[in-house]
Design an enzyme around this catalytic site. Structure first.
Site, PDB file in Angstrom:
ATOM      1  N   ALA A  44      72.940  -0.678  42.668  1.00 20.06           N
ATOM      2  CA  ALA A  44      72.999   0.763  43.298  1.00 20.06           C
ATOM      3  C   ALA A  44      74.281   0.822  43.920  1.00 20.06           C
ATOM      4  O   ALA A  44      74.773   2.115  44.379  1.00 20.06           O
ATOM      5  CB  ALA A  44      71.817   0.892  44.326  1.00 20.06           C
ATOM      6  N   MET A  46      75.216  -0.161  46.781  1.00 20.68           N
ATOM      7  CA  MET A  46      75.215   0.211  48.312  1.00 20.68           C
ATOM      8  C   MET A  46      76.230  -0.939  49.025  1.00 20.68           C
ATOM      9  O   MET A  46      76.121  -2.166  48.548  1.00 20.68           O
ATOM     10  CB  MET A  46      74.040  -0.129  49.002  1.00 20.68           C
ATOM     11  N   VAL A 191      78.081 -19.320  26.740  1.00 22.76           N
ATOM     12  CA  VAL A 191      78.444 -20.600  27.051  1.00 22.76           C
ATOM     13  C   VAL A 191      76.942 -21.279  26.880  1.00 22.76           C
ATOM     14  O   VAL A 191      75.921 -20.773  27.466  1.00 22.76           O
ATOM     15  CB  VAL A 191      78.667 -20.740  28.507  1.00 22.76           C
ATOM     16  N   ARG A 352      70.759  -9.796  46.713  1.00 24.68           N
ATOM     17  CA  ARG A 352      70.949  -8.220  46.652  1.00 24.68           C
ATOM     18  C   ARG A 352      72.139  -7.642  47.223  1.00 24.68           C
ATOM     19  O   ARG A 352      72.584  -6.604  47.238  1.00 24.68           O
ATOM     20  CB  ARG A 352      69.876  -7.621  47.843  1.00 24.68           C
ATOM     21  N   GLY A 354      75.628  -8.757  45.892  1.00 25.12           N
ATOM     22  CA  GLY A 354      76.896  -8.952  45.243  1.00 25.12           C
ATOM     23  C   GLY A 354      78.172  -7.988  44.972  1.00 25.12           C
ATOM     24  O   GLY A 354      79.081  -8.169  44.886  1.00 25.12           O
ATOM     25  N   LYS A 525      64.083 -31.112  18.347  1.00 22.61           N
ATOM     26  CA  LYS A 525      64.725 -32.382  17.727  1.00 22.61           C
ATOM     27  C   LYS A 525      64.404 -31.837  16.144  1.00 22.61           C
ATOM     28  O   LYS A 525      63.380 -31.834  15.802  1.00 22.61           O
ATOM     29  CB  LYS A 525      64.171 -33.529  18.308  1.00 22.61           C
TER      30      LYS A 525
HETATM   31  C1  LIG Z   1      68.518  -3.255  40.584  1.00 27.42           C
HETATM   32  C2  LIG Z   1      69.745  -3.851  41.398  1.00 27.42           C
HETATM   33  C3  LIG Z   1      70.044  -3.120  42.491  1.00 27.42           C
HETATM   34  C4  LIG Z   1      71.034  -3.679  43.384  1.00 27.42           C
HETATM   35  N1  LIG Z   1      71.893  -2.957  44.227  1.00 27.42           N
HETATM   36  C5  LIG Z   1      72.737  -3.575  44.869  1.00 27.42           C
HETATM   37  C6  LIG Z   1      73.547  -2.929  45.868  1.00 27.42           C
HETATM   38  O1  LIG Z   1      73.299  -1.695  46.185  1.00 27.42           O
HETATM   39  N2  LIG Z   1      74.607  -3.347  46.440  1.00 27.42           N
HETATM   40  C7  LIG Z   1      74.729  -4.881  46.175  1.00 27.42           C
HETATM   41  O2  LIG Z   1      75.738  -5.239  46.882  1.00 27.42           O
HETATM   42  N3  LIG Z   1      74.378  -5.501  45.474  1.00 27.42           N
HETATM   43  C8  LIG Z   1      73.328  -4.999  44.793  1.00 27.42           C
HETATM   44  N4  LIG Z   1      72.522  -5.370  43.914  1.00 27.42           N
HETATM   45  C9  LIG Z   1      72.841  -7.092  43.345  1.00 27.42           C
HETATM   46  C10 LIG Z   1      74.153  -7.204  42.697  1.00 27.42           C
HETATM   47  O3  LIG Z   1      74.145  -6.172  41.575  1.00 27.42           O
HETATM   48  C11 LIG Z   1      74.444  -8.647  42.236  1.00 27.42           C
HETATM   49  O4  LIG Z   1      74.216  -9.410  43.374  1.00 27.42           O
HETATM   50  C12 LIG Z   1      75.737  -8.773  41.502  1.00 27.42           C
HETATM   51  O5  LIG Z   1      75.802  -7.863  40.485  1.00 27.42           O
HETATM   52  C13 LIG Z   1      75.871 -10.251  40.946  1.00 27.42           C
HETATM   53  O6  LIG Z   1      77.097 -10.435  40.245  1.00 27.42           O
HETATM   54  P1  LIG Z   1      77.342 -11.502  39.180  1.00 27.42           P
HETATM   55  O7  LIG Z   1      78.834 -11.302  38.388  1.00 27.42           O
HETATM   56  O8  LIG Z   1      77.089 -12.808  39.968  1.00 27.42           O
HETATM   57  O9  LIG Z   1      76.205 -11.457  38.276  1.00 27.42           O
HETATM   58  P2  LIG Z   1      75.986 -10.373  37.041  1.00 27.42           P
HETATM   59  O10 LIG Z   1      76.514  -9.279  37.168  1.00 27.42           O
HETATM   60  O11 LIG Z   1      74.360 -10.473  36.486  1.00 27.42           O
HETATM   61  O12 LIG Z   1      76.838 -10.884  35.825  1.00 27.42           O
HETATM   62  C14 LIG Z   1      76.765 -12.185  35.467  1.00 27.42           C
HETATM   63  C15 LIG Z   1      77.303 -12.298  33.832  1.00 27.42           C
HETATM   64  O13 LIG Z   1      77.513 -13.527  33.302  1.00 27.42           O
HETATM   65  C16 LIG Z   1      76.912 -13.335  31.999  1.00 27.42           C
HETATM   66  N5  LIG Z   1      76.330 -14.793  31.516  1.00 27.42           N
HETATM   67  C17 LIG Z   1      75.239 -15.212  31.949  1.00 27.42           C
HETATM   68  N6  LIG Z   1      75.047 -16.418  31.455  1.00 27.42           N
HETATM   69  C18 LIG Z   1      75.956 -16.488  30.424  1.00 27.42           C
HETATM   70  C19 LIG Z   1      76.486 -17.715  29.792  1.00 27.42           C
HETATM   71  N7  LIG Z   1      75.756 -18.711  29.426  1.00 27.42           N
HETATM   72  N8  LIG Z   1      77.584 -17.292  28.837  1.00 27.42           N
HETATM   73  C20 LIG Z   1      78.559 -16.398  28.826  1.00 27.42           C
HETATM   74  N9  LIG Z   1      78.178 -15.371  29.887  1.00 27.42           N
HETATM   75  C21 LIG Z   1      76.939 -15.464  30.699  1.00 27.42           C
HETATM   76  C22 LIG Z   1      76.013 -12.143  31.864  1.00 27.42           C
HETATM   77  O14 LIG Z   1      75.701 -11.614  30.688  1.00 27.42           O
HETATM   78  C23 LIG Z   1      76.639 -11.135  32.767  1.00 27.42           C
HETATM   79  O15 LIG Z   1      77.472 -10.228  32.311  1.00 27.42           O
HETATM   80  C24 LIG Z   1      71.346  -4.948  42.876  1.00 27.42           C
HETATM   81  C25 LIG Z   1      71.010  -5.775  42.022  1.00 27.42           C
HETATM   82  C26 LIG Z   1      69.916  -5.035  41.334  1.00 27.42           C
HETATM   83  C27 LIG Z   1      69.571  -5.917  39.778  1.00 27.42           C
HETATM   84  C1  LIG Z   2      59.050 -39.944  17.721  1.00 26.25           C
HETATM   85  C2  LIG Z   2      60.492 -39.847  17.007  1.00 26.25           C
HETATM   86  O1  LIG Z   2      61.139 -38.758  17.004  1.00 26.25           O
HETATM   87  C3  LIG Z   2      60.614 -40.948  15.944  1.00 26.25           C
HETATM   88  O2  LIG Z   2      60.461 -40.205  14.884  1.00 26.25           O
HETATM   89  C4  LIG Z   2      62.129 -41.174  16.400  1.00 26.25           C
HETATM   90  O3  LIG Z   2      63.144 -41.239  15.582  1.00 26.25           O
HETATM   91  C5  LIG Z   2      62.004 -42.757  16.971  1.00 26.25           C
HETATM   92  O4  LIG Z   2      62.136 -43.587  16.070  1.00 26.25           O
HETATM   93  P1  LIG Z   2      61.514 -45.229  16.548  1.00 26.25           P
HETATM   94  O5  LIG Z   2      60.035 -45.047  16.309  1.00 26.25           O
HETATM   95  O6  LIG Z   2      61.875 -46.185  15.318  1.00 26.25           O
HETATM   96  O7  LIG Z   2      61.604 -45.624  17.820  1.00 26.25           O
END
Ligand SMILES: Cc1cc2nc3c(=O)[nH]c(=O)nc-3n(C[C@H](O)[C@H](O)[C@H](O)COP(=O)(O)OP(=O)(O)OC[C@H]3O[C@@H](n4cnc5c(N)ncnc54)[C@H](O)[C@@H]3O)c2cc1C
Ligand SMILES: CC(=O)[C@@H](O)[C@H](O)COP(=O)(O)O
Length: 684
Positions: A44, A46, A191, A352, A354, A525
């Site tokens: 939002a 705020m 990631v 809340r 960020g 696996k």
């Molecule tokens: C409904 C709502 C209302 C809110 N209102 C307010 C408010 O009024 N005021 C306020 O201050 N805060 C508010 N917040 C909180 C605020 O929005 C969050 O705290 C802030 O946006 C967090 O920012 P961030 O960058 O940490 O996370 P995000 O904005 O969620 O960004 C994280 C990013 O990381 C990416 N990401 C995640 N995992 C991976 C990965 N493995 N590999 C690559 N990228 C990845 C995601 O795709 C995302 O783009 C509100 C939140 C919500 C949901």
């Molecule tokens: C349970 C499992 O995944 C087996 O197929 C694994 O390869 C382990 O091999 P061993 O049973 O020889 O320890």
């Protein structure tokens, strides 16, 4: 060119830090999977440290600092880009339907009278900081001060220093600023794992391959827990936007209304000649994991609360509905600062606030990463505050007891005293302190299997999906036999002869793990084994299946012959580990593929799990001494005369081998070298 700093997450926190560090001269890359899913887009906007009634002193200071930075920060960004952020220090009014108890008012306030900006009589109650006054308004003054409030509003607080920003506009401005400054963006990049070695991040595994940098900043919002076991959970918030009808000539609100379970945020966006006016309503707070979508219940609760607080909204058109996931920690404070790795910093869990906290987070994180300056406030937000709590996952981050496989306290103490620091076994971002994985097949009875699994200290147990499906001997009642709240399930595709079959069974395995309560378990696996005599895997089918399963979001742990080239190809397509065999499955022949396993270990940046064929504890120790990251042992335990005892022996051997590997073996010599000194001895 590798970056100085690689930021995981392109929400407001990642972006604000990117701009700050770029301005200070760092070479920065931002990886972002999906902008529209970010909480930053859903919020939002705020800026409400006062209205939010923050009880924690350090958090309140942090929020005040952030709010104080906003005017200069946004105008600098606006200058840089020529775009508007919608920053509006409009104040926040918090109307109440019940008067706060006398006690509450007098505790918070020293009353005195004042006149509000519209000439209404405002009875002022001043609370804590002169930089952040709050004023109590009785019934008549509040209705005069803010016409249009619901008739049952009996008074409220006025927070003149709070305000708002158009968070979507701000994200756009930050991104533009970052691009114009030369920050590199990799969009659509996920990631999958943070590769660590000896207390250092050595790269991040992504869907486009391994990426490296000198330093890493984890700013992945509510999803951070998919990469490291930080206690951050999604807290869903539903929102909606109302348009302001043409016949309403003036924006009916010029300040935010902050009510019971509702806030009403007026927006005025000027874009060229046109100006758009709307009202944002938010937000629910739901602990439902990553369940998407708006719901009738959520939207109804917002509309009900909003029209009670500001009745004229009931005839405004609904223009948009959306939802987002706040990154929430158990104490609702962010996680900021150093991590368990020298070159990894955390900036997440802003819950809340960020949007508000973005500028201060950027400054503190910039200071920390680029100047090694730790602001005293940061100590309050360090991830280690969660470590004394019972959560095993968080304590795994620092791995003080990685050597024990959960059983021998003495070993863990010795390891700590010997200063052997282990980084734990990290597979697809999930950390395990045990490096031994076991299975469930071939045991005499379920009871023996249960005792053996416990004695092995393992945290991962592999389960043959097909055998569970067909209720094969030893696979009945598996759901109840093990505590899946504590043991991580590794569904395997045993019995699949082709890539297609394995892919199908992997999907079933994911559902099976879900049914057992492991909602976020995407591990598989992968076994593609057309040959029933030697049970040797098909390298081509395995590679094809791995590639497809990675695309589907699985953490793939492929079982392979000890083939270094294949191991590399599997790593390149994004596998979470490689699992070379020591000898054919169930043969108990011990390490027959040492030389190739050594090459695989040397070249892998993902964990190498030696799987199959291990016969006795010395094989286990030897594989670990080579530098294997983990072992999978089934038959040697299940078929031993005393399975639980053998499981315990394998546990100790795995620990011993790992410790020996970390301790560093002495050099091998061709000739003898006396153990006691030859000089200075007394001759008889
Ligand atoms: C409904 C709502 C209302 C809110 N209102 C307010 C408010 O009024 N005021 C306020 O201050 N805060 C508010 N917040 C909180 C605020 O929005 C969050 O705290 C802030 O946006 C967090 O920012 P961030 O960058 O940490 O996370 P995000 O904005 O969620 O960004 C994280 C990013 O990381 C990416 N990401 C995640 N995992 C991976 C990965 N493995 N590999 C690559 N990228 C990845 C995601 O795709 C995302 O783009 C509100 C939140 C919500 C949901
Ligand atoms: C349970 C499992 O995944 C087996 O197929 C694994 O390869 C382990 O091999 P061993 O049973 O020889 O320890």
């Amino acid at each position: 060119m590798t970056s100085d700093v690689l930021i995981i997450g392109g929400g407001i926190i990642g972006l604000a830090c990117a701009v700050e560090m770029k301005l200070r001269g760092a070479n920065v890359t931002v990886l972002c999977r999906d902008h529209s899913a970010a909480a930053s887009y859903a919020a939002a906007g705020m800026l409400a440290p006062d209205a939010e009634n923050i009880a924690n002193e350090a958090m309140l200071s942090l929020c005040w600092r952030a709010r104080a930075l906003y005017p200069d920060w946004t105008s600098k960004l606006e200058e840089l880009t020529g775009l508007n952020t919608g920053y509006w220090p409009c104040g926040i009014l918090a109307p109440l339907y019940k008067k706060p108890g006398e006690h509450e008012v007098s505790q918070r306030a020293i009353p005195y009278a004042d006149r509000g900006s519209r000439g209404a009589e405002v009875k002022k109650e001043f609370i804590p900081s002169p930089q952040s006054p709050a004023y109590w308004l009785d019934k008549d003054p509040i209705h005069e001060y803010q016409p249009g409030l619901g008739v049952d509003v009996l008074g409220g607080w006025w927070y003149p220093e709070d305000g708002q920003v158009d968070n979507r506009a701000l994200v756009k401005v930050l991104r533009n600023a970052a691009v114009s400054l030369g920050v590199e963006f990799k969009d659509g990049v996920t990631v999958e794992a943070i590769a660590q070695q000896q207390g250092e991040v050595i790269g991040v595994q992504t869907n486009i391959g391994l990426l490296r940098a000198d330093h890493y900043l984890l700013a992945a919002g509510a999803w951070v827990n998919q990469l490291l076991p930080l206690p951050v959970r999604p807290r869903k918030g539903q929102m909606l936007r109302l348009g302001v009808p043409e016949f309403v000539t003036e924006l009916p609100l010029t300040r935010v209304l902050f009510g019971d379970n509702i806030y009403i945020v007026p927006r005025r966006v000027v874009s060229g000649e046109r100006s758009y006016r709307s009202i944002i309503l938010g937000a629910t707070s739901e602990d439902v994991g990553f369940t998407p979508d708006n719901t009738p219940a959520g939207i109804q609760s917002l509309l009900q609360a909003a029209t009670r607080l500001f009745p004229q909204l009931q005839n405004y058109p609904i223009q948009e509905m959306w939802w987002g996931f706040r990154p929430a920690t158990p104490d609702e404070l962010p996680i900021l600062g150093d991590s368990h790795c020298r070159n990894l910093t955390f900036a997440t869990g802003h819950h809340r606030n960020g949007i508000l906290l973005a500028p201060v987070t950027a400054v503190l994180i910039g200071d920390l990463i680029l100047s090694q300056k730790t602001d005293p406030l940061l100590t309050n937000f360090h991830y280690s505050r969660f470590q004394n709590q019972s959560s095993t996952t968080t304590s795994m981050l620092t791995h003080p007891a990685n050597f024990t496989n959960g059983h021998s306290k003495n070993l863990s103490l010795q390891a700590a005293e010997l200063k052997l620091q282990d980084s734990g076994l990290i597979i697809a971002g999930k950390t395990f302190h045990s490096r031994l994985i076991t299975g469930t097949g071939k045991y005499r009875s379920t009871g023996v299997m249960q005792k053996s699994v416990a004695a092995s200290g393992c945290q991962i147990v592999t389960v043959a999906v097909r055998r569970v499906q067909t209720n094969a001997p030893g696979h009945e009642g598996l759901a109840e036999a093990l505590d899946w709240g504590k043991i991580w399930m590794l569904p395997n595709t045993a019995g699949c002869q082709t890539a297609e079959e394995a892919i199908r069974v992997a999907r079933l395995g994911r559902e099976m793990a879900k049914l057992l309560g492991q909602e976020d378990n995407n591990f598989v696996k992968l076994e593609v084994i057309p040959d029933s005599k030697y049970l040797l895997p098909d390298p081509i089918g395995t590679l094809q299946a791995a590639e497809q399963l990675v695309k589907e979001g699985f953490a793939v742990l492929p079982y392979i012959n000890a083939d270094p080239m294949l191991a590399k190809r599997l790593e390149d397509v994004g596998s979470a580990t490689v699992m070379p065999l020591a000898a054919p499955i169930g043969s108990g022949q011990g390490l027959k593929t040492t030389a190739n396993i050594q090459i695989i270990i040397e070249n892998a940046t993902i964990p190498v799990v030696v799987d199959a064929g291990i016969g006795e504890p010395s094989d286990a120790a030897q594989a670990m001494e080579l530098g294997a990251d983990a072992l999978l042992i089934n038959s040697a335990i299940a078929l031993a005369e005393n399975s639980p005892a053998m499981a315990y022996a394998m546990n100790l051997a795995t620990v011993a081998g790992r410790m020996a590997y970390l301790a560093g073996r002495m050099p091998m010599k061709d000739y003898a070298s006396a153990s006691s000194p030859l000089t200075g001895t007394i001759t008889g």
